[in-house]
Scaffold this active site. Sequence first.
Site, mmCIF file in Angstrom:
data_model
loop_
_atom_site.group_PDB
_atom_site.id
_atom_site.type_symbol
_atom_site.label_atom_id
_atom_site.label_comp_id
_atom_site.label_asym_id
_atom_site.label_seq_id
_atom_site.Cartn_x
_atom_site.Cartn_y
_atom_site.Cartn_z
ATOM 1 N N GLY A 14 0.828 -1.199 0.000
ATOM 2 C CA GLY A 14 0.000 0.000 0.000
ATOM 3 C C GLY A 14 0.861 1.247 0.000
ATOM 4 O O GLY A 14 2.054 1.197 0.341
ATOM 5 N N GLN A 74 3.095 9.923 1.332
ATOM 6 C CA GLN A 74 4.377 9.220 1.183
ATOM 7 C C GLN A 74 5.112 9.627 -0.092
ATOM 8 O O GLN A 74 6.310 9.357 -0.227
ATOM 9 C CB GLN A 74 4.169 7.703 1.195
ATOM 10 C CG GLN A 74 3.715 7.179 2.558
ATOM 11 C CD GLN A 74 3.607 5.679 2.542
ATOM 12 O OE1 GLN A 74 2.581 5.128 2.143
ATOM 13 N NE2 GLN A 74 4.665 4.992 2.952
ATOM 14 N N CYS A 115 6.584 -0.318 6.719
ATOM 15 C CA CYS A 115 6.123 0.828 5.941
ATOM 16 C C CYS A 115 7.239 1.246 4.991
ATOM 17 O O CYS A 115 8.411 1.278 5.388
ATOM 18 C CB CYS A 115 5.790 1.976 6.896
ATOM 19 S SG CYS A 115 5.240 3.478 6.069
ATOM 20 N N LEU A 116 6.884 1.570 3.768
ATOM 21 C CA LEU A 116 7.884 2.004 2.792
ATOM 22 C C LEU A 116 8.584 3.284 3.252
ATOM 23 O O LEU A 116 9.690 3.569 2.794
ATOM 24 C CB LEU A 116 7.239 2.212 1.424
ATOM 25 C CG LEU A 116 6.685 0.938 0.755
ATOM 26 C CD1 LEU A 116 5.940 1.287 -0.527
ATOM 27 C CD2 LEU A 116 7.788 -0.068 0.478
ATOM 28 N N HIS A 174 -3.540 0.999 8.248
ATOM 29 C CA HIS A 174 -2.204 1.589 8.124
ATOM 30 C C HIS A 174 -2.207 2.771 7.160
ATOM 31 O O HIS A 174 -1.670 3.845 7.474
ATOM 32 C CB HIS A 174 -1.241 0.489 7.646
ATOM 33 C CG HIS A 174 0.158 0.950 7.400
ATOM 34 N ND1 HIS A 174 1.224 0.554 8.187
ATOM 35 C CD2 HIS A 174 0.680 1.784 6.451
ATOM 36 C CE1 HIS A 174 2.333 1.134 7.726
ATOM 37 N NE2 HIS A 174 2.031 1.872 6.670
ATOM 38 N N GLU A 175 -2.821 2.572 5.990
ATOM 39 C CA GLU A 175 -2.781 3.624 4.964
ATOM 40 C C GLU A 175 -3.653 4.819 5.352
ATOM 41 O O GLU A 175 -3.282 5.973 5.105
ATOM 42 C CB GLU A 175 -3.202 3.066 3.601
ATOM 43 C CG GLU A 175 -2.336 1.914 3.070
ATOM 44 C CD GLU A 175 -0.844 2.203 3.036
ATOM 45 O OE1 GLU A 175 -0.431 3.374 2.985
ATOM 46 O OE2 GLU A 175 -0.069 1.227 3.086
ATOM 47 N N HIS A 182 -1.931 7.145 7.624
ATOM 48 C CA HIS A 182 -1.002 8.072 6.937
ATOM 49 C C HIS A 182 -1.703 9.394 6.595
ATOM 50 O O HIS A 182 -1.078 10.447 6.601
ATOM 51 C CB HIS A 182 -0.511 7.459 5.622
ATOM 52 C CG HIS A 182 0.712 6.596 5.750
ATOM 53 N ND1 HIS A 182 1.926 7.072 6.183
ATOM 54 C CD2 HIS A 182 0.906 5.287 5.461
ATOM 55 C CE1 HIS A 182 2.817 6.080 6.163
ATOM 56 N NE2 HIS A 182 2.230 4.980 5.737
HETATM 57 NI NI NI Z 1 3.118 3.083 5.438
#
Ligand code: NI
Length: 161
Positions: free
Chosen positions: A46, A51, A88-89, A130-131, A134
């Site tokens: 995701g 991000q 997480c990226l 999670h997303e 953000h």
């Molecule tokens: Ni993330």
Amino acid sequence: MAVREIRVQGDEVLAKKCKEVKAMTPRTAILIEDMIETMYEANGVGLAAPQVGILKRLVVIDIGEGPIVLINPVILETSGEQVGDEGCLSVPGKAGQVTRPNYVKVKALDENMEEVIYEGEGLLARAFCHEIDHLDGHLYVEKVEGELHDVAYEEEEFEEE
Ligand code: NI
């Protein structure tokens, strides 16, 4: 389409609250395409718009069943509980244990600005939480129980329990 630079923890854009998407513009359509490409390139499950430095309420997810686009997503319902490792990226090379609901129902708009409802269990429920976090400036590291640990493959956004 283009791969965009993924912002990492410490970048202030990741701590800000995102604004609602009011209309689908060519610019937003390109952003969605780029976010999907960026997520795939990084082997993530995701990606949220902040991000890639854009403060819009926009998320893309693919848990291996095809891409899901969520515009202005809202969690309608949750139930159950799952405990598992999350990554997480924007926090490369790390993972940590986070408790999330095991079932999540989300309302959002799709790329055509039409209302969609998704129900997710397990990994998909985790990805929704999670997303969407953000979009309100929250990273999973705030919710980690215990310590973050190193992961072998830093490109993995989530690991199953
Ligand atoms: Ni993330």
